[in-house]
Design an enzyme around this catalytic site. Structure first.
Site, PDB file in Angstrom:
ATOM      1  N   ARG A 232       3.859  -5.785 -10.354  1.00 42.89           N
ATOM      2  CA  ARG A 232       4.307  -4.583  -9.660  1.00 42.89           C
ATOM      3  C   ARG A 232       5.626  -4.791  -8.931  1.00 42.89           C
ATOM      4  O   ARG A 232       6.514  -3.974  -8.975  1.00 42.89           O
ATOM      5  CB  ARG A 232       3.252  -4.125  -8.648  1.00 42.89           C
ATOM      6  CG  ARG A 232       2.098  -3.408  -9.282  1.00 42.89           C
ATOM      7  CD  ARG A 232       0.944  -3.284  -8.354  1.00 42.89           C
ATOM      8  NE  ARG A 232       0.356  -4.580  -8.071  1.00 42.89           N
ATOM      9  CZ  ARG A 232      -0.819  -4.761  -7.521  1.00 42.89           C
ATOM     10  NH1 ARG A 232      -1.527  -3.738  -7.130  1.00 42.89           N
ATOM     11  NH2 ARG A 232      -1.292  -5.962  -7.319  1.00 42.89           N
TER      12      ARG A 232
ATOM     13  N   LYS B  32     -15.329 -12.174  -3.051  1.00 42.36           N
ATOM     14  CA  LYS B  32     -14.883 -10.876  -2.546  1.00 42.36           C
ATOM     15  C   LYS B  32     -16.093  -9.957  -2.438  1.00 42.36           C
ATOM     16  O   LYS B  32     -17.050 -10.093  -3.193  1.00 42.36           O
ATOM     17  CB  LYS B  32     -13.890 -10.236  -3.531  1.00 42.36           C
ATOM     18  CG  LYS B  32     -12.507 -10.864  -3.542  1.00 42.36           C
ATOM     19  CD  LYS B  32     -11.582 -10.023  -4.413  1.00 42.36           C
ATOM     20  CE  LYS B  32     -10.210 -10.663  -4.550  1.00 42.36           C
ATOM     21  NZ  LYS B  32      -9.352  -9.923  -5.502  1.00 42.36           N
TER      22      LYS B  32
ATOM     23  N   HIS C 255      -3.624   0.379 -13.762  1.00 47.64           N
ATOM     24  CA  HIS C 255      -4.325  -0.526 -14.684  1.00 47.64           C
ATOM     25  C   HIS C 255      -4.363   0.089 -16.090  1.00 47.64           C
ATOM     26  O   HIS C 255      -4.137  -0.595 -17.085  1.00 47.64           O
ATOM     27  CB  HIS C 255      -5.772  -0.747 -14.248  1.00 47.64           C
ATOM     28  CG  HIS C 255      -5.958  -1.509 -12.966  1.00 47.64           C
ATOM     29  ND1 HIS C 255      -6.762  -1.066 -11.942  1.00 47.64           N
ATOM     30  CD2 HIS C 255      -5.456  -2.690 -12.535  1.00 47.64           C
ATOM     31  CE1 HIS C 255      -6.754  -1.941 -10.955  1.00 47.64           C
ATOM     32  NE2 HIS C 255      -5.968  -2.932 -11.274  1.00 47.64           N
TER      33      HIS C 255
HETATM   34  P1  ADP Z   1      -6.995  -9.048  -9.089  1.00 48.02           P
HETATM   35  O1  ADP Z   1      -8.107  -9.112  -8.104  1.00 48.02           O
HETATM   36  O2  ADP Z   1      -7.068 -10.058 -10.196  1.00 48.02           O
HETATM   37  O3  ADP Z   1      -5.608  -8.923  -8.497  1.00 48.02           O
HETATM   38  P2  ADP Z   1      -6.720  -6.289  -9.799  1.00 48.02           P
HETATM   39  O4  ADP Z   1      -7.776  -5.423 -10.382  1.00 48.02           O
HETATM   40  O5  ADP Z   1      -6.196  -5.928  -8.454  1.00 48.02           O
HETATM   41  O6  ADP Z   1      -7.320  -7.713  -9.857  1.00 48.02           O
HETATM   42  O7  ADP Z   1      -5.486  -6.391 -10.780  1.00 48.02           O
HETATM   43  C1  ADP Z   1      -5.611  -6.831 -12.112  1.00 48.02           C
HETATM   44  C2  ADP Z   1      -4.238  -6.889 -12.749  1.00 48.02           C
HETATM   45  O8  ADP Z   1      -3.680  -5.578 -12.788  1.00 48.02           O
HETATM   46  C3  ADP Z   1      -3.205  -7.747 -12.032  1.00 48.02           C
HETATM   47  O9  ADP Z   1      -2.368  -8.354 -12.992  1.00 48.02           O
HETATM   48  C4  ADP Z   1      -2.411  -6.748 -11.229  1.00 48.02           C
HETATM   49  O10 ADP Z   1      -1.096  -7.197 -10.976  1.00 48.02           O
HETATM   50  C5  ADP Z   1      -2.410  -5.565 -12.165  1.00 48.02           C
HETATM   51  N1  ADP Z   1      -2.240  -4.291 -11.468  1.00 48.02           N
HETATM   52  C6  ADP Z   1      -2.834  -3.895 -10.336  1.00 48.02           C
HETATM   53  N2  ADP Z   1      -2.415  -2.664  -9.964  1.00 48.02           N
HETATM   54  C7  ADP Z   1      -1.524  -2.280 -10.897  1.00 48.02           C
HETATM   55  C8  ADP Z   1      -0.689  -1.138 -11.076  1.00 48.02           C
HETATM   56  N3  ADP Z   1      -0.673  -0.150 -10.183  1.00 48.02           N
HETATM   57  N4  ADP Z   1       0.091  -1.079 -12.156  1.00 48.02           N
HETATM   58  C9  ADP Z   1       0.095  -2.095 -13.041  1.00 48.02           C
HETATM   59  N5  ADP Z   1      -0.613  -3.221 -12.915  1.00 48.02           N
HETATM   60  C10 ADP Z   1      -1.415  -3.322 -11.867  1.00 48.02           C
END
Ligand code: ADP
Length: 162
Positions: A90, A41, A17
């Site tokens: 990803r 969730k 992130h």
């Molecule tokens: P959500 O519940 O909306 O999927 P997340 O916190 O899991 O929330 O993800 C938020 C955003 O960050 C999404 O666009 C996801 O694809 C992206 N994301 C999650 N993990 C990674 C990572 N390892 N690298 C880059 N982007 C990521």
């Protein structure tokens, strides 16, 4: 001036992130990291804890603001004057869901554009779920998250929450 929004659960924020946040902060004048308070969730961390961890991680990036919201992401974007949604991609497995979300958001708010950033290869396998799983099995998570998030995970471990 373009304000972008990076919405997500961030339960907890990972180095993947943060990579997206750093890169997006260089592309737009302002980036609002929007933490979803999703009642559907059951998160490990409260929305306040997630916001606090993100603020600590982003304190060195002046054009990044961290805020929480509930309800529709586009409503929050509209209220804050954001015209771009940033999402990380990803792998192909993310694609279908993300396209659906992007089209829905555009249908709900035609002024909004979604920008996908390809995840850095080193974080392409990483997710908040994987981090929680690793913490559950008492693995070293320091390569996945920053020290403040690692400390928060260890505290959850001590309480038997993870
Ligand atoms: P959500 O519940 O909306 O999927 P997340 O916190 O899991 O929330 O993800 C938020 C955003 O960050 C999404 O666009 C996801 O694809 C992206 N994301 C999650 N993990 C990674 C990572 N390892 N690298 C880059 N982007 C990521």
């Amino acid at each position: 001036m373009t304000t972008a929004m990076y919405p997500g659960s961030f339960d907890p924020v990972t180095r993947g992130h943060l990579d997206i946040i750093k890169r997006a902060s260089r592309m737009f004048d302002k980036l609002i990291v929007a933490v979803l308070n999703n009642s559907a969730k059951t998160p490990l961390f409260t929305v306040e804890e997630r916001v606090e961890m993100l603020r600590e991680c982003c304190k060195g990036i002046p054009n990044v603001e961290v805020a929480s919201f509930d309800g529709l992401t586009v409503s929050f974007a509209k209220a804050r004057g954001a015209t771009v949604m940033v999402r990380g991609l990803r792998a192909v497995t993310d694609f279908e869901n993300e396209m659906q979300l992007a089209h829905t958001n555009h249908a709900l708010l035609p002024g909004i554009e979604t920008v996908f950033l390809a995840t850095s290869i080193s974080w392409s396998y990483l997710s908040s779920t994987i981090v929680k799983e690793a913490a559950h099995y008492r693995q070293d998570v320091s390569k996945f998250v920053t020290p403040n998030v690692e400390a928060a995970l260890l505290a959850k471990q001590r309480h038997g929450d993870v």
